[in-house]
Structures are given as structure tokens and as C-alpha cells.
Design a protein around this motif. Structure first.
Motif, PDB file in Angstrom:
ATOM      1  N   ASP A  62       0.814  -1.210   0.000  1.00  0.00           N
ATOM      2  CA  ASP A  62       0.000   0.000   0.000  1.00  0.00           C
ATOM      3  C   ASP A  62       0.853   1.269   0.000  1.00  0.00           C
ATOM      4  O   ASP A  62       0.345   2.366   0.284  1.00  0.00           O
ATOM      5  CB  ASP A  62      -0.936   0.013   1.208  1.00  0.00           C
ATOM      6  CG  ASP A  62      -0.210  -0.202   2.534  1.00  0.00           C
ATOM      7  OD1 ASP A  62       0.969  -0.611   2.518  1.00  0.00           O
ATOM      8  OD2 ASP A  62      -0.822   0.026   3.594  1.00  0.00           O
ATOM      9  N   PHE A  63       2.127   1.149  -0.346  1.00  0.00           N
ATOM     10  CA  PHE A  63       3.013   2.316  -0.293  1.00  0.00           C
ATOM     11  C   PHE A  63       2.491   3.470  -1.133  1.00  0.00           C
ATOM     12  O   PHE A  63       2.634   4.638  -0.762  1.00  0.00           O
ATOM     13  CB  PHE A  63       4.421   1.941  -0.766  1.00  0.00           C
ATOM     14  CG  PHE A  63       5.392   3.085  -0.682  1.00  0.00           C
ATOM     15  CD1 PHE A  63       6.053   3.362   0.492  1.00  0.00           C
ATOM     16  CD2 PHE A  63       5.625   3.904  -1.786  1.00  0.00           C
ATOM     17  CE1 PHE A  63       6.935   4.435   0.587  1.00  0.00           C
ATOM     18  CE2 PHE A  63       6.497   4.982  -1.706  1.00  0.00           C
ATOM     19  CZ  PHE A  63       7.155   5.241  -0.510  1.00  0.00           C
ATOM     20  N   GLY A  64       1.878   3.174  -2.288  1.00  0.00           N
ATOM     21  CA  GLY A  64       1.391   4.234  -3.164  1.00  0.00           C
ATOM     22  C   GLY A  64       0.404   5.170  -2.493  1.00  0.00           C
ATOM     23  O   GLY A  64       0.325   6.358  -2.835  1.00  0.00           O
ATOM     24  N   TYR A  65      -0.376   4.652  -1.542  1.00  0.00           N
ATOM     25  CA  TYR A  65      -1.322   5.507  -0.827  1.00  0.00           C
ATOM     26  C   TYR A  65      -0.588   6.443   0.126  1.00  0.00           C
ATOM     27  O   TYR A  65      -0.942   7.626   0.255  1.00  0.00           O
ATOM     28  CB  TYR A  65      -2.340   4.652  -0.074  1.00  0.00           C
ATOM     29  CG  TYR A  65      -3.277   3.913  -0.997  1.00  0.00           C
ATOM     30  CD1 TYR A  65      -4.405   4.540  -1.520  1.00  0.00           C
ATOM     31  CD2 TYR A  65      -3.017   2.605  -1.377  1.00  0.00           C
ATOM     32  CE1 TYR A  65      -5.258   3.880  -2.390  1.00  0.00           C
ATOM     33  CE2 TYR A  65      -3.868   1.933  -2.245  1.00  0.00           C
ATOM     34  CZ  TYR A  65      -4.987   2.568  -2.744  1.00  0.00           C
ATOM     35  OH  TYR A  65      -5.824   1.912  -3.614  1.00  0.00           O
ATOM     36  N   ALA A  66       0.437   5.936   0.809  1.00  0.00           N
ATOM     37  CA  ALA A  66       1.237   6.799   1.681  1.00  0.00           C
ATOM     38  C   ALA A  66       1.957   7.869   0.873  1.00  0.00           C
ATOM     39  O   ALA A  66       2.185   8.987   1.355  1.00  0.00           O
ATOM     40  CB  ALA A  66       2.248   5.958   2.468  1.00  0.00           C
ATOM     41  N   ALA A  67       2.302   7.550  -0.378  1.00  0.00           N
ATOM     42  CA  ALA A  67       2.989   8.512  -1.245  1.00  0.00           C
ATOM     43  C   ALA A  67       2.081   9.655  -1.676  1.00  0.00           C
ATOM     44  O   ALA A  67       2.558  10.635  -2.249  1.00  0.00           O
ATOM     45  CB  ALA A  67       3.551   7.805  -2.471  1.00  0.00           C
ATOM     46  N   SER A  68       0.776   9.551  -1.414  1.00  0.00           N
ATOM     47  CA  SER A  68      -0.144  10.644  -1.733  1.00  0.00           C
ATOM     48  C   SER A  68      -0.207  11.681  -0.618  1.00  0.00           C
ATOM     49  O   SER A  68      -0.817  12.747  -0.783  1.00  0.00           O
ATOM     50  CB  SER A  68      -1.554  10.097  -2.001  1.00  0.00           C
ATOM     51  OG  SER A  68      -2.174   9.652  -0.796  1.00  0.00           O
ATOM     52  N   LEU A  69       0.405  11.390   0.526  1.00  0.00           N
ATOM     53  CA  LEU A  69       0.410  12.317   1.654  1.00  0.00           C
ATOM     54  C   LEU A  69       1.495  13.377   1.463  1.00  0.00           C
ATOM     55  O   LEU A  69       2.382  13.246   0.625  1.00  0.00           O
ATOM     56  CB  LEU A  69       0.636  11.544   2.953  1.00  0.00           C
ATOM     57  CG  LEU A  69      -0.437  10.493   3.278  1.00  0.00           C
ATOM     58  CD1 LEU A  69      -0.006   9.632   4.459  1.00  0.00           C
ATOM     59  CD2 LEU A  69      -1.780  11.156   3.565  1.00  0.00           C
ATOM     60  N   GLY A  70       1.433  14.419   2.286  1.00  0.00           N
ATOM     61  CA  GLY A  70       2.363  15.537   2.143  1.00  0.00           C
ATOM     62  C   GLY A  70       3.812  15.184   2.352  1.00  0.00           C
ATOM     63  O   GLY A  70       4.696  15.989   2.014  1.00  0.00           O
TER      64      GLY A  70
END
Length: 250
Positions: free
Chosen positions: A203-211
Motif C-alpha cells: 500500500d506504499f502508493g497511498y502513503a505517497a499521496s500524503l504531504g
């Protein structure tokens, strides 16, 4: 009773399209990217470049610095000004939120098919509001800032996943405490940034959407003593930048 605050955001004069919702190669991409197609979201029909957006709200923001904000209303406003590697895009056909690339060309490539090494390539032509180019090194420096103890208000997922430690500061304390501009577990080559995680995180891609992955140019960083400047005017990558903001003004 708390006075209402009015903030004004002026459209940034940059030559890139921007995701309106809310920031290649071999290997496996993040699962939602296969069904989402490319990002950002399509332009709104009839929309025109330029103009001023006025926001009325009851309380001031704690932080607009992208590495320090983790509150819904600040995050929503930050997404008007600051892009990240990935972002969520609304699919009007299904009503689902889909993960897509924003600064990056796609939602990420799982290089070794094990969820531990994630590669992103930045789009061509990315610019800050002042016209300077956005680089993969800027993204790495933004992630590096997020390790700084004094800037620990934002999410901690990526820092912990890179180091494999809840107490990630025992490995690295950011660029202001003698550390390098690129955090441990991150490599940069041209327009490509790669994250080497200590354990699998599909799920790293979702964390990469954070600031955490918002780009910060190291050469213009005012330093830790003046880090609050980014709370009033973070480096804007579009579609808006701060025109006027007086904190605590009623």
C-alpha cells in the motif's frame, strides 16, 4: 467565539496540469493504477486559468507546511497548492477513489514484485510557481524534512517503513541535524526516485499521496529556525499559490 478567517489563493502561473482531487517501466504497478489509468484528473469543462479562490473558515490552520500537516481541512487546502507523487482521483463512472500518479507518471512500480522497492518517475515539465523545475531530489528532500523531530506533526508511515523502526529518528534525524539531503532507503537518479523499504508494504502508493512526498527545493529552504515560513507559503506546484495569508487574523 472564534472569528472567521478569510484566506485568498491566487492561481499559479505554471505550465503543468494538476490533479483536482485529493498529489513506468517493468515490474508490477500498484493495483488501483491498472484500473485508474493515468492521472491527474481531467480538466473541468469550461475552467479557465487564473483567478482568485477565497476560503472562509472558522479556525486557522495549525500547519500548511506539507510535511507537517495531517489534519483534514489543512490537507484539503494543501492539495490546492502542493502536489505529491501520487493522488486519489475520482472515477465518475463508479464513484470510486482511484490511486494515480500526480507528480509521478503512474502510481508506482513494485520493482522486485515483493512490495519492498517502489520506483517513481517524475513527469516532464513540472514547475514551481516561480518557474523553477521540480526534481526528484526535491521530493527526496521533502521526505528528509519529515524525519526532523521539530517537524513531526505529519504522518510517519514512510519514515517508519524506510527504516523499519517505530523510533525512526534513531536512524536519521533529517537534514537539519547533520544528516544528508537524501534520507536512508531513498535513491535518486535523474527524474526517478526509488524507495527501498525494510519490509513489504504493497500500500506504499497511498502513503505517497500524503504531504510527506511533496517536493521542497533544498537550495531555497530557509532552514529549521525559519521553517514556519512554509506554514504561510509552502513551495507551490499548483494549481494555486498563497497570495495573502495573515495567521491569526480575525
Amino acid at each position: 467565539m472564534t472569528a472567521h478567517r478569510v484566506l485568498r489563493w491566487a492561481a499559479a502561473g505554471i505550465a503543468v496540469l494538476v490533479a483536482a482531487t485529493g498529489c513506468t517501466g517493468g515490474g508490477r504497478r500498484a493495483e488501483p493504477a491498472r484500473s485508474a489509468g493515468s492521472g491527474p484528473a481531467e480538466p473541468v469543462p469550461g475552467a479557465k486559468r487564473g483567478g482568485t479562490l477565497t476560503i472562509l473558515q472558522q479556525d486557522d490552520f495549525d500547519h500548511l507546511d506539507p510535511q507537517r500537516q495531517y489534519v483534514t481541512h489543512a490537507n484539503a487546502v494543501d492539495q490546492l497548492m502542493v502536489r505529491t507523487l501520487t493522488m486519489l482521483k475520482n472515477d465518475p463512472r463508479t464513484g470510486r477513489q482511484l490511486l494515480v500518479g500526480d507528480l509521478a507518471t503512474d502510481a508506482g512500480t513494485d520493482v522486485h514484485h515483493d512490495g519492498r522497492t517502489w520506483r517513481y518517475t517524475l513527469r516532464d515539465g513540472l514547475r514551481y510557481a516561480d518557474g523553477s523545475a521540480v526534481t526528484a531530489a526535491d521530493v527526496a528532500y521533502g521526505v528528509a524534512r519529515s524525519f526532523t523531530p521539530q517537524l513531526a506533526d505529519g504522518p510517519h508511515y514512510i519514515q517508519q517503513w524506510l527504516t523499519g523502526a517505530v523510533d525512526y529518528r534513531s536512524h536519521y534525524r533529517g537534514p537539519y541535524h547533520g544528516g544528508g539531503r537524501i534520507p536512508p532507503g531513498v535513491t535518486v537518479s535523474g527524474r526517478t526516485i526509488t524507495f527501498h523499504l525494510a519490509a513489504p508494504h504493497p500500500d506504499f502508493g497511498y502513503a505517497a499521496s500524503l504531504g510527506t512526498t511533496a517536493p521542497i527545493p533544498a537550495g531555497t529552504d530557509p532552514g529549521l529556525a525559519h521553517a514556519d515560513r512554509y506554514d504561510t507559503a509552502p513551495p507551490a506546484t499548483g494549481p494555486y499559490r498563497v497570495s495573502k495569508y495573515q495567521r491569526g487574523c480575525g
